[in-house]
Design an enzyme around this catalytic site. Structure first.
Site, PDB file in Angstrom:
ATOM      1  N   ASP A  43      -8.174  -8.740  -5.727  1.00 63.07           N
ATOM      2  CA  ASP A  43      -9.613  -8.984  -5.641  1.00 63.07           C
ATOM      3  C   ASP A  43      -9.898 -10.279  -4.886  1.00 63.07           C
ATOM      4  O   ASP A  43      -9.197 -11.280  -5.080  1.00 63.07           O
ATOM      5  CB  ASP A  43     -10.160  -9.089  -7.073  1.00 63.07           C
ATOM      6  CG  ASP A  43     -11.668  -9.220  -7.103  1.00 63.07           C
ATOM      7  OD1 ASP A  43     -12.334  -8.200  -6.884  1.00 63.07           O
ATOM      8  OD2 ASP A  43     -12.169 -10.335  -7.333  1.00 63.07           O
TER       9      ASP A  43
ATOM     10  N   GLU B  19      10.862  -6.862  -5.440  1.00 65.04           N
ATOM     11  CA  GLU B  19      11.843  -6.602  -6.510  1.00 65.04           C
ATOM     12  C   GLU B  19      11.598  -5.235  -7.143  1.00 65.04           C
ATOM     13  O   GLU B  19      12.503  -4.635  -7.705  1.00 65.04           O
ATOM     14  CB  GLU B  19      11.716  -7.651  -7.625  1.00 65.04           C
ATOM     15  CG  GLU B  19      12.223  -9.026  -7.277  1.00 65.04           C
ATOM     16  CD  GLU B  19      11.909 -10.003  -8.412  1.00 65.04           C
ATOM     17  OE1 GLU B  19      11.944  -9.600  -9.593  1.00 65.04           O
ATOM     18  OE2 GLU B  19      11.591 -11.163  -8.095  1.00 65.04           O
TER      19      GLU B  19
HETATM   20  C1  GLC Z   1     -14.817  -8.180  -5.708  1.00 63.50           C
HETATM   21  C2  GLC Z   1     -15.086  -6.950  -6.547  1.00 63.50           C
HETATM   22  C3  GLC Z   1     -16.454  -7.054  -7.122  1.00 63.50           C
HETATM   23  C4  GLC Z   1     -16.522  -8.285  -7.989  1.00 63.50           C
HETATM   24  C5  GLC Z   1     -16.112  -9.534  -7.208  1.00 63.50           C
HETATM   25  C6  GLC Z   1     -15.846 -10.681  -8.116  1.00 63.50           C
HETATM   26  O1  GLC Z   1     -15.635  -8.255  -4.604  1.00 63.50           O
HETATM   27  O2  GLC Z   1     -14.889  -5.796  -5.779  1.00 63.50           O
HETATM   28  O3  GLC Z   1     -16.812  -5.920  -7.851  1.00 63.50           O
HETATM   29  O4  GLC Z   1     -17.820  -8.461  -8.464  1.00 63.50           O
HETATM   30  O5  GLC Z   1     -14.924  -9.337  -6.494  1.00 63.50           O
HETATM   31  O6  GLC Z   1     -14.659 -10.494  -8.833  1.00 63.50           O
END
Ligand code: GLC
Length: 536
Positions: A209, A251
């Protein structure tokens, strides 16, 4: 049709079709109105039959759910609303038995303000080692009443919140998502341990993310216009972090897909060097309007930027953050941009659906891997969630002008009859987001009986893509085509044609029409907003 190819074991991610599961809205096993892992386990045969190679789960960890689970309180626990760790392990094993891999979502930029690390940081006070894992700073102004710098939030508003002892902490997203300090060795060690924790449980990959936001300029300076190096986007220090992660993934033979929003092709490709991430989402393709010249340019740029680093492209039209495809393509502006989302945008869903069907064939014929967001295979439109039911912080932080992202997160319709189009099992428990009127028209059981449905198109397309040589990884060549038509060849005589114009287009001589996104006209021509796969 050629003989089925044996399943690939190595580098499967190079041309996989990966289905994104948003667990809260996928299927509700216990009937409480909120989707869960029991619901997913019961529907694994559906996913295997659809023909996807892997499932990417948005976060299923323990979380107060301020930002849909992207505020993680404990990475080693499944949120009780979703189930248990034991169920997650069973799900991973059951999916594997059906030939489907599992990818989990790791959110390294921030954690929940309920995470033990942040609770400890609040208790320990200024200057403590507990605060060093985050970005705590004194404020500016005479009394420290002004935030430490001028960074704007990814979700509009400020990026700083003041705590009772007077210090401020940084959060690029909501105040409930404090940013971690990636210069801290414990932050790095903890994430490598988390990766191992999930790889040990059999997950085949990790979605990262906000992957380009982790590293911050050491002194957290204000933005300076005209300076090339951004204080928190795409900083060079990130690459060391991902090299260390890659060593862990290697790994276990696991893969990464990074959420890297960077328009600059050269900077983007750096994340995909052989010792870093395997893949990253192609947001330039997702945001591109339904327009042949622009799409061709994005496809060319994508392939050109991936080639030097040897990474496969990914093709993405939709996810849990953006407007659903059939809706976007049915609007005057067919591009996607967070900044222009508003309530009440006029939409022609028939047009959008025709285009989304054609886009499905375009995307699945391109070289690389494809991401499908749950409900895309049903042609679900974006729902306009009534204001009083909206939960997404993006809506609230915009002051209520941005409808937010709940419209693509509405629970799936499974059956024409039954409570909540078969999402739930108990009439008394309404789904956590309301389904719009007529939602059951999109139900899986209804579409399964209709050869012309979106679901039937996806099932057939995925089957052909999996069993016909020429699709997936490999070369593609543009073919001469009339204005408004994109045509390209894949190996083994496979061709894809997409007509964006209003004028029907003649098909080239071919041995076999593999699949069409809609009916050809009486003369056998390809109508507008329609695509075909041919074997020549
Ligand atoms: C990313 C995710 C989103 C979230 C953001 C903060 O963009 O896809 O849904 O709100 O990160 O974690």
């Amino acid at each position: 049709m050629a003989a089925p190819l044996p399943p690939r074991t190595d580098d499967w991610w190079r041309d996989a079709v990966i289905y994104q599961v948003y667990p809260r809205s996928f299927a509700d096993g216990d009937g409480d109105g909120s989707g869960d892992l029991a619901g997913v386990r019961a529907r694994l045969p559906y996913l295997a039959e659809l023909g996807v190679d892997a499932l990417w789960f948005t976060p299923w960890y323990a979380s107060p759910m301020v930002d849909g689970g992207y505020d993680v309180a404990d990475y080693r626990a499944v949120d009780p609303a979703f189930g248990t760790l034991d169920e997650a392990e069973k799900l991973i094993a059951e999916a594997a038995a059906l030939g489907v891999r599992v990818i989990v979502d790791i959110v390294p930029n921030h954690i929940s303000d309920q995470h033990p690390w942040f609770r400890a940081a609040l208790d320990a006070g200024p200057g403590s080692p507990e605060r060093a894992r985050f970005h705590f700073r004194p404020g500016r102004g005479e009394q420290g009443e002004l935030p430490p710098n001028d960074w704007p939030s990814e979700f509009s508003g400020t990026t700083w919140t003041r705590v009772p002892d007077g210090e401020w902490y940084l959060h690029l997203f909501t105040p409930e998502q404090p940013d971690l300090n990636w210069d801290h060795p414990e932050v790095r060690q903890e994430h490598e341990d988390i990766l191992r924790f999930w790889f040990e449980r059999g997950v085949a990959g990790v979605r990262i993310d906000s992957a380009a936001l982790l590293a911050k300029a050491p002194d957290l300076p204000d933005f300076e216009k005209g300076v090339d190096v951004h204080p928190y986007v795409d900083r060079d220090e990130l690459h060391d972090i991902y090299r260390a992660w890659r060593a862990v993934a290697d790994e276990y033979g696991a893969m990464f897909v990074g959420e890297v929003w960077l328009p600059d092709a050269e900077r983007f490709a750096r994340y995909l060097r052989p010792d870093e991430l395997h893949t990253a989402f192609n947001f330039n393709f997702l945001t591109c309007p339904w327009e042949p010249v622009r799409l061709r340019a994005v496809i060319d740029a994508t392939l050109a930027e991936h080639a030097p680093v040897g990474a496969p492209a990914t093709w993405v039209l939709c996810n849990h953050d953006v407007t659903r495809t059939v809706t976007r393509y049915g609007r005057e502006d067919t591009a996607f941009d967070f900044a222009t989302k508003t309530f009440g945008t006029p939409t022609d869903l028939d047009l959008g659906t025709r285009r989304a069907r054609a886009a499905a064939l375009l995307t699945l014929a391109l070289p690389g891997s494809v991401y499908l967001f749950q409900g895309e295979e049903l042609g679900l439109p974006e729902a306009e969630v009534p204001r009083e039911r909206i939960l997404d912080p993006m809506h609230f932080r915009s002051g209520g002008t941005d409808p937010g992202r709940d419209g693509c997160r509405v629970p799936l319709p499974w059956t024409q009859d039954g409570p909540y189009a078969g999402f739930g099992t108990d009439e008394r428990n309404e789904p956590w987001l309301p389904q719009p009127a007529g939602w059951s028209a999109y139900a899986v059981d209804r579409q399964s009986l209709d050869a012309s449905s979106m679901l039937s198109l996806y099932r057939e397309a995925l089957l052909i893509r999996r069993t016909t040589r020429g699709f997936g990884d490999g070369a593609m060549t543009w073919l001469p085509a009339p204005d408004g038509v994109l045509a390209f060849a894949r190996p083994q005589g496979v061709q894809c044609l997409v007509n964006f114009s209003a004028r029907p287009a003649a098909l080239p001589a071919h041995r076999e029409l593999l699949l069409a996104s809609g009916p050809l006209d009486d003369g056998g021509h390809l109508p507008g907003d329609t695509a075909v796969w041919l074997r020549v």
